[in-house]
Design a protein around this motif. Structure first.
Motif, PDB file in Angstrom:
ATOM      1  N   GLU A  25       0.849  -1.191   0.000  1.00 48.54           N
ATOM      2  CA  GLU A  25       0.000   0.000   0.000  1.00 48.54           C
ATOM      3  C   GLU A  25       0.886   1.244   0.000  1.00 48.54           C
ATOM      4  OE1 GLU A  25      -3.956  -1.067   2.555  1.00 48.54           O
ATOM      5  OE2 GLU A  25      -2.135  -0.580   3.681  1.00 48.54           O
ATOM      6  N   MET A  26       0.350   2.330  -0.563  1.00 50.50           N
ATOM      7  CA  MET A  26       1.030   3.628  -0.577  1.00 50.50           C
ATOM      8  C   MET A  26      -0.002   4.683  -0.218  1.00 50.50           C
ATOM      9  SD  MET A  26       2.418   5.512  -3.990  1.00 50.50           S
ATOM     10  CE  MET A  26       2.751   7.280  -4.033  1.00 50.50           C
ATOM     11  N   ASP A  27       0.411   5.726   0.514  1.00 56.24           N
ATOM     12  CA  ASP A  27      -0.544   6.786   0.825  1.00 56.24           C
ATOM     13  C   ASP A  27       0.009   8.162   0.477  1.00 56.24           C
ATOM     14  OD1 ASP A  27       1.083   7.656   2.967  1.00 56.24           O
ATOM     15  OD2 ASP A  27      -0.094   6.590   4.484  1.00 56.24           O
ATOM     16  N   GLY A  28      -0.816   9.182   0.704  1.00 58.92           N
ATOM     17  CA  GLY A  28      -0.466  10.533   0.304  1.00 58.92           C
ATOM     18  C   GLY A  28       0.684  11.140   1.073  1.00 58.92           C
ATOM     19  N   ALA A  29       1.054  10.543   2.210  1.00 60.99           N
ATOM     20  CA  ALA A  29       2.224  11.010   2.954  1.00 60.99           C
ATOM     21  C   ALA A  29       3.507  10.358   2.459  1.00 60.99           C
ATOM     22  CB  ALA A  29       2.032  10.732   4.445  1.00 60.99           C
ATOM     23  N   GLY A  30       3.356   9.460   1.470  1.00 59.23           N
ATOM     24  CA  GLY A  30       4.524   8.756   0.954  1.00 59.23           C
ATOM     25  C   GLY A  30       4.866   7.509   1.720  1.00 59.23           C
ATOM     26  N   ASN A  31       4.009   7.115   2.694  1.00 59.74           N
ATOM     27  CA  ASN A  31       4.248   5.897   3.465  1.00 59.74           C
ATOM     28  C   ASN A  31       3.963   4.663   2.617  1.00 59.74           C
ATOM     29  OD1 ASN A  31       4.705   7.453   5.852  1.00 59.74           O
ATOM     30  ND2 ASN A  31       2.485   7.586   6.151  1.00 59.74           N
ATOM     31  N   ILE A  32       4.659   3.561   2.945  1.00 58.56           N
ATOM     32  CA  ILE A  32       4.465   2.280   2.270  1.00 58.56           C
ATOM     33  C   ILE A  32       4.185   1.211   3.312  1.00 58.56           C
ATOM     34  CG2 ILE A  32       5.615   0.448   0.946  1.00 58.56           C
ATOM     35  CD1 ILE A  32       4.901   2.742  -0.812  1.00 58.56           C
ATOM     36  N   ASN A  33       3.263   0.314   2.987  1.00 55.90           N
ATOM     37  CA  ASN A  33       2.993  -0.852   3.816  1.00 55.90           C
ATOM     38  C   ASN A  33       3.325  -2.116   3.039  1.00 55.90           C
ATOM     39  OD1 ASN A  33       1.939  -2.847   5.546  1.00 55.90           O
ATOM     40  ND2 ASN A  33      -0.157  -2.533   4.820  1.00 55.90           N
ATOM     41  N   VAL A  34       4.203  -2.938   3.605  1.00 58.05           N
ATOM     42  CA  VAL A  34       4.461  -4.273   3.058  1.00 58.05           C
ATOM     43  C   VAL A  34       4.355  -5.334   4.145  1.00 58.05           C
ATOM     44  CG1 VAL A  34       6.002  -3.435   1.222  1.00 58.05           C
ATOM     45  CG2 VAL A  34       6.982  -4.138   3.427  1.00 58.05           C
ATOM     46  N   SER A  35       4.017  -4.930   5.372  1.00 54.34           N
ATOM     47  CA  SER A  35       4.196  -5.820   6.517  1.00 54.34           C
ATOM     48  C   SER A  35       2.928  -6.374   7.147  1.00 54.34           C
ATOM     49  CB  SER A  35       5.019  -5.106   7.601  1.00 54.34           C
ATOM     50  OG  SER A  35       4.513  -3.814   7.875  1.00 54.34           O
ATOM     51  N   LYS A  36       1.767  -5.762   6.893  1.00 55.10           N
ATOM     52  CA  LYS A  36       0.537  -6.297   7.468  1.00 55.10           C
ATOM     53  C   LYS A  36      -0.642  -5.870   6.612  1.00 55.10           C
ATOM     54  CE  LYS A  36      -1.985  -6.873  11.835  1.00 55.10           C
ATOM     55  NZ  LYS A  36      -2.130  -6.415  13.233  1.00 55.10           N
ATOM     56  N   PHE A  37      -1.480  -6.855   6.261  1.00 62.46           N
ATOM     57  CA  PHE A  37      -2.651  -6.586   5.438  1.00 62.46           C
ATOM     58  C   PHE A  37      -3.869  -7.226   6.094  1.00 62.46           C
ATOM     59  CE2 PHE A  37       1.086  -6.581   2.749  1.00 62.46           C
ATOM     60  CZ  PHE A  37       0.965  -5.342   2.124  1.00 62.46           C
ATOM     61  N   GLY A  38      -4.820  -6.385   6.495  1.00 61.78           N
ATOM     62  CA  GLY A  38      -5.920  -6.896   7.293  1.00 61.78           C
ATOM     63  C   GLY A  38      -5.368  -7.393   8.613  1.00 61.78           C
ATOM     64  N   ALA A  39      -5.700  -8.618   8.974  1.00 54.52           N
ATOM     65  CA  ALA A  39      -5.161  -9.210  10.201  1.00 54.52           C
ATOM     66  C   ALA A  39      -3.963 -10.101   9.925  1.00 54.52           C
ATOM     67  CB  ALA A  39      -6.258 -10.002  10.911  1.00 54.52           C
ATOM     68  N   THR A  40      -3.556 -10.172   8.671  1.00 53.95           N
ATOM     69  CA  THR A  40      -2.460 -11.071   8.293  1.00 53.95           C
ATOM     70  C   THR A  40      -1.114 -10.372   8.404  1.00 53.95           C
ATOM     71  OG1 THR A  40      -3.891 -12.280   6.762  1.00 53.95           O
ATOM     72  CG2 THR A  40      -1.511 -12.544   6.477  1.00 53.95           C
ATOM     73  N   VAL A  41      -0.253 -10.896   9.249  1.00 50.97           N
ATOM     74  CA  VAL A  41       1.088 -10.342   9.387  1.00 50.97           C
ATOM     75  C   VAL A  41       2.004 -10.980   8.357  1.00 50.97           C
ATOM     76  CG1 VAL A  41       1.645 -12.024  11.209  1.00 50.97           C
ATOM     77  CG2 VAL A  41       3.050 -10.004  10.920  1.00 50.97           C
ATOM     78  N   VAL A  42       2.728 -10.155   7.650  1.00 51.14           N
ATOM     79  CA  VAL A  42       3.739 -10.599   6.696  1.00 51.14           C
ATOM     80  C   VAL A  42       5.121 -10.367   7.283  1.00 51.14           C
ATOM     81  CG1 VAL A  42       4.698 -10.262   4.385  1.00 51.14           C
ATOM     82  CG2 VAL A  42       2.224 -10.139   4.738  1.00 51.14           C
ATOM     83  N   VAL A  50      -3.891   4.383  -1.176  1.00 48.50           N
ATOM     84  CA  VAL A  50      -4.948   4.582  -0.199  1.00 48.50           C
ATOM     85  C   VAL A  50      -4.760   5.888   0.563  1.00 48.50           C
ATOM     86  CG1 VAL A  50      -5.308   2.103   0.044  1.00 48.50           C
ATOM     87  CG2 VAL A  50      -3.657   3.261   1.542  1.00 48.50           C
ATOM     88  N   GLU A  51      -5.798   6.278   1.307  1.00 46.00           N
ATOM     89  CA  GLU A  51      -5.720   7.512   2.089  1.00 46.00           C
ATOM     90  C   GLU A  51      -4.667   7.401   3.181  1.00 46.00           C
ATOM     91  OE1 GLU A  51      -8.621  10.472   4.728  1.00 46.00           O
ATOM     92  OE2 GLU A  51      -9.444   8.712   3.707  1.00 46.00           O
ATOM     93  N   ARG A  52      -4.632   6.233   3.832  1.00 44.10           N
ATOM     94  CA  ARG A  52      -3.657   6.007   4.907  1.00 44.10           C
ATOM     95  C   ARG A  52      -3.312   4.531   4.953  1.00 44.10           C
ATOM     96  NH1 ARG A  52       0.134   8.742   7.934  1.00 44.10           N
ATOM     97  NH2 ARG A  52       0.381   7.812  10.002  1.00 44.10           N
ATOM     98  N   VAL A  53      -2.042   4.190   4.872  1.00 44.02           N
ATOM     99  CA  VAL A  53      -1.653   2.786   4.913  1.00 44.02           C
ATOM    100  C   VAL A  53      -1.991   2.195   6.276  1.00 44.02           C
ATOM    101  CG1 VAL A  53       0.204   3.042   3.214  1.00 44.02           C
ATOM    102  CG2 VAL A  53       0.724   3.300   5.655  1.00 44.02           C
ATOM    103  N   GLN A  54      -2.297   0.917   6.289  1.00 43.25           N
ATOM    104  CA  GLN A  54      -2.639   0.245   7.541  1.00 43.25           C
ATOM    105  C   GLN A  54      -1.436   0.108   8.458  1.00 43.25           C
ATOM    106  OE1 GLN A  54      -3.986  -3.769   7.015  1.00 43.25           O
ATOM    107  NE2 GLN A  54      -3.964  -4.223   9.196  1.00 43.25           N
ATOM    108  N   HIS A  55      -0.286  -0.172   7.878  1.00 43.79           N
ATOM    109  CA  HIS A  55       0.936  -0.426   8.627  1.00 43.79           C
ATOM    110  C   HIS A  55       2.035   0.402   8.000  1.00 43.79           C
ATOM    111  CE1 HIS A  55       2.754  -3.959  11.115  1.00 43.79           C
ATOM    112  NE2 HIS A  55       1.884  -3.306  11.848  1.00 43.79           N
ATOM    113  N   ILE A  56       2.786   1.141   8.780  1.00 45.03           N
ATOM    114  CA  ILE A  56       3.858   1.960   8.214  1.00 45.03           C
ATOM    115  C   ILE A  56       5.158   1.157   8.211  1.00 45.03           C
ATOM    116  CG2 ILE A  56       5.161   4.105   8.367  1.00 45.03           C
ATOM    117  CD1 ILE A  56       2.800   5.382   9.748  1.00 45.03           C
ATOM    118  N   SER A  57       5.472   0.577   7.072  1.00 42.08           N
ATOM    119  CA  SER A  57       6.735  -0.132   6.917  1.00 42.08           C
ATOM    120  C   SER A  57       7.830   0.825   6.435  1.00 42.08           C
ATOM    121  CB  SER A  57       6.602  -1.267   5.893  1.00 42.08           C
ATOM    122  OG  SER A  57       5.415  -1.997   6.075  1.00 42.08           O
TER     123      SER A  57
END
Length: 509
Positions: free
Chosen positions: A373-390, A437-444
């Motif tokens: 995931e990517m958001d407008g602050a430039g944050n990226i999420n690669v580590s958790k999606f929904g309840a699933t931890v990666v 997205v507006e805000r990533v779920q997890h800030i990786s």
């Protein structure tokens, strides 16, 4: 002095010494890389038969397992584990589900943090003090590395030294290390000479031994002639308590033994060893490859970025840069897929601890990494999606040390279909899951942290390229054939900054 001959025993006997509530450090990586699975399988069988050992704490830096129950998956039984501190979880889906179901306390730290924390524990230092993780989900101001509700203890703290912020990852006692090597001599000296990587086996062994714990090492055989040359020893016998000979041990999932993977010999692989990616992956990898300059130190991540070396090979650019991956491999014909993290004909194979020091200190000019995931602050999420931890793996360690970061990912997920006709990209079917997205779920990856330290950041998709600016995320490029308003802006949850030329194009579109 302990009778060295008593160090050799079967796997079943070796795991009898592991007690309830023990903390154990594991070393290994996906694809069977340095995976001590014969020992772990016996530990699993002991628990299934007796209910012991139970309430274990398991610490691992990289993903361990085949996705079908080996490696970390051996611990996926109710009551066996109390806590997991893991860098990457995808190779053990059963453990992912248990973390989601609150079956144990689940934490996730950057892989390099875990590896180097084990070294610091072994050295008797007060934990790991580092910039790695600032303003990401492991920062205590956000989640402190906790990835489910049962995880309540604060394992990370924010500190300040000479006016600068750092994170301190707190040390803990390691009771057992379970690691793997190639062979060992009668003094317990272990070599990794036939393994494709060294990973953090020494750090794990050091942490256990100097915590007053015990070290169990699985090897394929007793060293021929009973001697391991001193220069080839990676774990000295003083650290080793138990040796388990496993004649069925193979080098990895793609090879029983390949000397070009372990760096013992060269093989004629050529550029043709790379499988050129197709479709969306090819479009993104080809665009990202343009950001690599001759003479640069480069890192390539798993997924779409793993296809970039194939693009470079096709372009005749191999040898024009210095490539590396977090498992400690430098150059060579880097493998993709389940054997990501290995290479044939590597120039150098370091421990992953040393490799992460190289990354943390700024040794990489440019890194190419995946993008969930990517958001407008430039944050990226690669580590958790929904309840699933990666888990982040080495993602955070690498992104917070590299001078330039090129994120590579599709604009949408689930069902996205595209076609490329000449230079034009056509969206055949949109994806049903938005990724911008507006805000990533997890800030990786923290856009704010990147701005503070002055990193250059690009986000490459199949239809558009963005850049992190001082005031936000800027759309800088749109693929030929793409309607900016309908196929880019309307399918994003935030409005990017745009240059006047692109604004005019959007209005006209």
């Amino acid at each position: 002095m302990e009778d060295v001959l008593s160090k050799w025993m079967g796997a079943a006997a070796a795991v009898e010494e592991i007690f309830d509530g023990a903390t154990m450090a594991l070393a290994g990586s996906g694809g069977g890389l340095l995976e001590p699975d014969a020992v772990l399988a016996q530990l699993e069988q002991r628990f299934l038969k007796t209910g012991h050992p139970r309430d274990l704490t398991v610490v691992h830096a990289l993903g361990i397992g085949d996705g079908k129950g080996s490696g970390l998956g051996r611990f996926a039984h109710a009551g066996m584990v109390r806590r997991v501190i893991g860098g990457h979880w995808s190779w053990a889906p059963a453990m992912q589900r248990m973390a989601q179901d609150e079956a144990f306390e689940a934490y996730s730290f950057p892989a390099g943090v875990i590896s180097t924390l084990l070294r610091e524990i072994g050295a008797g230092r007060p934990g790991l003090i580092t910039h790695v993780g600032l303003r990401t989900f492991v920062d205590p101001r956000i989640d402190g590395g906790k990835i489910n509700r049962r995880a309540a203890e604060e394992l990370v703290e924010l500190i300040e030294l000479e006016g600068r912020e750092y994170l301190r990852y707190k040390p803990f006692k390691v009771d057992f290390a379970i690691v793997r090597g190639s062979s060992a001599d009668e003094s317990g000296n272990v070599t990794l000479r036939r393994e494709p990587a060294d990973l953090d086996v020494y750090a794990a062994a050091l942490a256990a031994h100097n915590s007053g714990g015990r070290v169990i090492v699985q090897v394929k055989e007793r060293a021929p002639g009973g001697y391991v040359p001193a220069r080839l020893v990676r774990i000295p016998g003083i650290l080793v308590d138990t040796l388990v000979a496993t004649p069925t041990q193979v080098q990895c999932v793609v090879s029983d033994y390949d000397a070009s993977l372990s760096g013992e010999a060269l093989s004629a692989v050529g550029d043709g060893c790379y499988a050129t990616p197709g479709g969306i992956r090819h479009i993104i990898a080809a665009r990202a490859a343009k950001e690599l300059q001759a003479g640069q130190s480069a890192n390539f991540g798993f997924g779409i970025p793993g296809g970039i070396p194939a693009i470079l090979a096709k372009q005749g650019r191999l040898g024009s840069f210095w490539g590396s991956v977090e498992q400690g491999i430098h150059n060579g014909a880097m493998l993709d897929g389940p054997m990501f993290g290995t290479a044939r004909n590597a120039d150098a194979i370091l421990s992953s601890v040393d490799q992460f020091d190289f990354y943390s200190g700024g040794g990489v000019d440019v890194t190419f990494l995946g993008m969930g995931e990517m958001d407008g602050a430039g944050n990226i999420n690669v580590s958790k999606f929904g309840a699933t931890v990666v888990g982040p793996g080495g993602f955070i360690d690498i992104t917070q040390g590299a001078r330039k970061i090129v994120f590579c990912g599709s604009f949408e997920a689930k069902g996205l279909q595209i076609e490329q006709v000449g230079a034009s990209v056509n969206i055949v079917a949109p994806g049903s899951v938005p990724k911008l997205v507006e805000r990533v779920q997890h800030i990786s990856f923290s856009g704010e942290q990147a701005r503070l330290v002055g990193q250059e950041v690009l986000y490459v998709t199949e239809r558009a390229v963005f850049r992190l600016d001082a005031t936000g995320v800027r759309l800088i490029e749109v693929a030929q054939g793409i309607d900016i308003e309908r196929e880019v802006l309307a399918r994003m949850a935030f409005r990017p900054l745009m240059d006047e030329a692109l604004l005019s194009q959007a209005r006209a579109g």
